[in-house]
Write an enzyme that holds these catalytic residues in place. Structure first.
Site, short mmCIF file in Angstrom:
data_model
loop_
_atom_site.label_atom_id
_atom_site.label_comp_id
_atom_site.label_asym_id
_atom_site.label_seq_id
_atom_site.Cartn_x
_atom_site.Cartn_y
_atom_site.Cartn_z
N SER A 24 0.99 -1.05 -0.01
CA SER A 24 -0.06 -0.12 0.16
C SER A 24 1.07 1.44 -0.01
O SER A 24 2.13 1.24 0.18
CB SER A 24 -0.72 -0.11 1.07
OG SER A 24 0.02 0.34 2.34
N ASP A 28 -6.71 2.89 -8.35
CA ASP A 28 -7.74 3.30 -7.71
C ASP A 28 -8.46 4.47 -7.99
O ASP A 28 -7.98 5.70 -7.57
CB ASP A 28 -7.89 3.03 -6.05
CG ASP A 28 -8.98 3.36 -5.46
OD1 ASP A 28 -10.08 3.67 -6.04
OD2 ASP A 28 -8.88 3.17 -4.21
N ASP A 59 -1.21 -2.03 -4.14
CA ASP A 59 -2.58 -1.69 -3.42
C ASP A 59 -2.86 -0.24 -3.60
O ASP A 59 -2.15 0.50 -3.01
CB ASP A 59 -2.32 -2.42 -2.07
CG ASP A 59 -4.09 -2.32 -1.20
OD1 ASP A 59 -4.87 -2.51 -2.11
OD2 ASP A 59 -4.02 -2.55 -0.21
N ALA A 79 -12.04 -6.58 3.68
CA ALA A 79 -12.42 -7.99 4.17
C ALA A 79 -11.94 -8.59 5.24
O ALA A 79 -12.07 -9.82 5.46
CB ALA A 79 -12.30 -8.83 2.78
N ASN A 98 -8.91 -8.98 0.17
CA ASN A 98 -7.94 -8.24 0.58
C ASN A 98 -8.06 -8.29 2.31
O ASN A 98 -9.10 -7.80 2.79
CB ASN A 98 -8.13 -6.82 0.38
CG ASN A 98 -7.62 -6.56 -1.24
OD1 ASN A 98 -7.70 -7.49 -2.05
ND2 ASN A 98 -7.58 -5.32 -1.57
N ILE A 99 -6.87 -8.72 2.85
CA ILE A 99 -6.87 -8.81 4.38
C ILE A 99 -5.40 -7.89 4.72
O ILE A 99 -4.39 -8.18 4.41
CB ILE A 99 -6.76 -10.17 4.62
CG1 ILE A 99 -8.29 -10.90 4.28
CG2 ILE A 99 -6.72 -10.22 6.34
CD1 ILE A 99 -7.95 -12.35 4.04
N ASP A 100 -5.71 -6.81 5.62
CA ASP A 100 -4.79 -6.25 6.13
C ASP A 100 -4.88 -6.21 7.72
O ASP A 100 -4.09 -6.45 8.53
CB ASP A 100 -4.42 -4.97 5.59
CG ASP A 100 -3.35 -3.91 5.89
OD1 ASP A 100 -2.61 -4.41 6.62
OD2 ASP A 100 -2.87 -2.98 5.48
N HIS A 115 -12.56 -0.19 5.00
CA HIS A 115 -11.19 -0.87 5.62
C HIS A 115 -11.05 -0.35 7.11
O HIS A 115 -11.96 0.38 7.60
CB HIS A 115 -10.12 0.27 4.87
CG HIS A 115 -9.93 -0.02 3.34
ND1 HIS A 115 -10.61 0.89 2.13
CD2 HIS A 115 -9.28 -0.83 2.89
CE1 HIS A 115 -10.22 0.43 1.20
NE2 HIS A 115 -9.60 -0.72 1.58
N GLY A 116 -10.08 -1.03 7.64
CA GLY A 116 -9.79 -0.78 9.26
C GLY A 116 -10.64 -1.80 10.11
O GLY A 116 -11.21 -2.79 9.69
O1 G3H Z 1 -6.01 0.13 1.74
C1 G3H Z 1 -5.90 -0.19 2.98
C2 G3H Z 1 -4.82 -0.87 3.37
O2 G3H Z 1 -5.05 -1.60 4.73
C3 G3H Z 1 -3.59 -0.33 3.63
O3 G3H Z 1 -3.29 0.69 4.51
O4 G3H Z 1 -1.82 2.62 3.77
O5 G3H Z 1 -2.21 2.25 6.18
O6 G3H Z 1 -1.04 0.67 4.75
P1 G3H Z 1 -2.14 1.82 4.88
P1 13P Z 2 -9.03 -4.70 5.79
O1 13P Z 2 -8.71 -3.20 6.35
O2 13P Z 2 -10.63 -4.93 6.09
O3 13P Z 2 -7.98 -5.40 6.33
O4 13P Z 2 -8.91 -4.25 4.29
C1 13P Z 2 -7.50 -4.31 3.55
C2 13P Z 2 -7.74 -3.61 2.25
O5 13P Z 2 -8.61 -3.61 1.52
C3 13P Z 2 -6.36 -3.36 1.63
O6 13P Z 2 -6.66 -3.10 0.29
ZN ZN Z 3 -8.48 -1.71 -0.04
#
Ligand code: G3H
Ligand code: 13P
Ligand code: ZN
Length: 323
Positions: free
Chosen positions: A56, A115, A93, A227, A268-270, A189-190
């Protein structure tokens, strides 16, 4: 220019056609550091799952795009010399400019997201089509996005959800030539995806919109962002050891299982990974205040993350044993 095939990476074309046919979704895990990368690769190798490793804007800012890309190259040496290699895509991403997408493609990414969902429809089409034209010359996959997810998408914060309009998808896919489409059907997200009272379950995703989209673009790979399930076991552990995550709620695993069986080919899983690491680090430091060796708290966090990934691939996305 380094082409991704030189590093042993794959684009997402075959991954998605197999996922569509097999009724599962390929996991797209974000990484920002060594331990996350090790856990993701180990978890997917052990569960024999195809993998999309994604980077990201926040990750690039934190760890440097070049360093992350070489870390991925190092990981590919391990993957491709293992007993049972798995296909891996390196994916940008939430890319937001043409120039960024080009710089990723030129340095070895096999897939990019552009995006343009914050732009007006026609501008989104124009930006996405331009990226596709360049990416396809290099056999790189492109993910576009229609509709807006509530919450934070990288630096851009959206108050409200703007569901994808099924009337737009056919036109968007035709005009841009994208290989997959991220849609908005109620995820965000989040770690705070829904506002629910204690004991209440989160509202279901808008499968009616997904089904309508599937009718308009049959067999086309759909992507689900935001997700994470925000697993209560890790939220509780964080709170038990001094954290304060009140009202954190994610997408239920049942909803994700249902989505994975549909045209949703990438999930997508973060946040789930972040929660695991934070929970274990909090526990380790609290239980052993004398510990000042990062390997002794990041190591156990990495081990727990491996287990979470294996379980997710096996029990939720259905991607295990598909590589
Ligand atoms: O798109 C959302 C992802 O969870 C990335 O978040 O830019 O804080 O790494 P981030
Ligand atoms: P989460 O915050 O639900 O893990 O989503 C991650 C995401 O969509 C990254 O692009
Ligand atoms: Zn995302």
């Amino acid at each position: 220019m380094t082409h991704y095939k030189e590093i042993g990476l794959s684009n997402t074309k075959e991954m998605f056609s197999k996922a569509m046919e097999g009724g599962y979704a390929v996991p797209a895990y974000n990484f920002n550091n060594l331990e996350q990368l090790q856990a993701i690769v180990t978890g997917c190798l052990e569960s024999r799952s195809p993998l999309i490793l994604q980077i990201s804007k926040g990750a690039r800012k934190y760890a440097n795009q070049t360093l992350l890309r070489y870390m991925a190259e190092g990981a590919m040496e391990i993957v491709n010399s293992s007993e049972h290699p798995i296909p891996v895509a390196l994916h940008l991403d939430h890319g937001d400019t043409y120039e960024l997408a080009v710089s990723c493609i030129e340095t070895g990414f096999s897939s990019v997201m552009i995006d343009g969902s914050a732009h007006a429809y026609d501008d989104n089409v124009a930006l996405t089509a331009r990226v596709v034209e360049y990416a396809h010359k290099h056999d790189v996959s492109v993910e576009g996005e229609l509709g807006v997810l509530a919450g934070i998408e990288d630096a851009v914060s959206h108050e409200a959800t703007n569901y994808t309009d099924p009337d737009d998808v056919e036109d968007f896919v035709k005009k841009t030539g994208v290989d997959s489409l991220a849609i908005s059907i109620g995820t965000s997200h989040g770690a705070y995806k829904f506002k629910v009272k204690p004991g209440e379950s989160p509202p279901p995703l808008r499968f009616d919109i997904l089904e309508e989209i599937e009718k308009r673009i049959p067999g086309f790979p759909i992507v689900l962002h935001g997700a994470s399930s925000v697993l209560p076991v890790y939220v509780d552990m964080i709170n038990e050891y001094g954290g304060k995550l009140e009202g954190a709620v994610g997408v239920s695993e049942d909803q994700l299982r249902r989505a994975a069986k549909s045209a949703v080919c990438k999930i997508n899983i973060d946040s789930d990974g972040r929660l695991v690491v934070t929970a274990v680090v909090r526990k380790m430091l609290s239980e052993d205040p004398k510990n000042f060796d990062p390997r002794k708290y990041l190591g156990p966090a990495r081990d727990e993350l491996i287990q979470m990934i294996i379980r997710k691939n096996r029990e939720v996305l259905g991607s295990a044993d598909r590589a």
